[in-house]
Enzyme design. Sequence first.
Site, PDB file in Angstrom:
ATOM      1  N   LYS A   1       0.630  -0.262   6.633  1.00  0.00           N
ATOM      2  CA  LYS A   1      -0.468  -1.039   5.849  1.00  0.00           C
ATOM      3  C   LYS A   1      -1.779  -0.461   5.358  1.00  0.00           C
ATOM      4  CE  LYS A   1      -2.362  -4.567   3.529  1.00  0.00           C
ATOM      5  NZ  LYS A   1      -2.362  -5.974   4.113  1.00  0.00           N
TER       6      LYS A   1
ATOM      7  N   LYS B   1     -13.045  -4.388   5.993  1.00  0.00           N
ATOM      8  CA  LYS B   1     -12.275  -4.455   7.238  1.00  0.00           C
ATOM      9  C   LYS B   1     -11.360  -3.475   7.207  1.00  0.00           C
ATOM     10  CE  LYS B   1      -9.382  -7.138   8.178  1.00  0.00           C
ATOM     11  NZ  LYS B   1      -7.805  -7.270   8.245  1.00  0.00           N
TER      12      LYS B   1
END
Length: 297
Positions: A174, A242
């Site tokens: 990811k 983030k």
Amino acid sequence: MRSSTAVAVLGLGIMGGPMANNLLRAGYDVIGYNRSPAKVANFVEQGGRGAETIAAAVHDADVIVTMLPDSPDVEQVVAGEDGVLEHAASGALWIDASTIRPDVTVRMAAAAADKGIRAVDAPVSGGEAGAIEGSLSIMVGGAAADVDAARPILEAMGTTVVHVGPAGSGQTVKAANQLIVAGTIELVAEALVFLDAHGVDAEAAVKVLAGGLAGNRILDRKAAGMIAGDYTPGFRVDLHHKDLGIVTAAAREAGVAIPLGVVVAQLMGALRARGHGSLDHSALRLLVDELSGRARS
């Protein structure tokens, strides 16, 4: 017909809400929990069951799905006081669909195993549209038997479900996904500003670009909004900022150079620092416009 399998979904936000709805449509008995009661109430209106606490959500659940913003959130909800590990039944399957640090995932999977709870990390890609359509791409880390057990749940939420390795591997893939997506958004933003500066019809240009080697999902899903200046969030700048922090830290730990990735991470951070953290990540175009002296009203 409703399945006897009870699935608790913790986190009913932009992604978690549609994912829970797709589990409902697939026939599962779904219990939803969210810190904001309004989202739980909305989920109940869709036909699900609501829970006021984590304990109530997971106590009788066969499967627990978490979709939370960041590593500290997952640690608190799962391993914190009155969290999942304290209340879930031994043998339950925990699927973490959040995007968090791979090292945190490995540590949390070990903590779950100590409690007799099976864990897989299953972060998703596809944004809000993919969550609503049930067409997410899901990269899964964990033991093969646990991934097999999770697969029917995951296939109710996504169309591409791939086991990529042991615990933490899903999060590593990811991170790579977020690196590619951010870089592609930045290049599409630059291309659109470039086209605009030359007076080219951007919609026509995107149509032909999408049909050639430059074709990509960002052009397909994001270009129209970038042309119109519509940055309604499907995936917020705050969250991609983030995620790029996860990428740069993991790359540094592995001794891998990601020069373009570092630049895009800085650009995303700059966009956020300008107060645009709540916008869609395609708002990188705003920054390119500004840097080009072409800021739009």
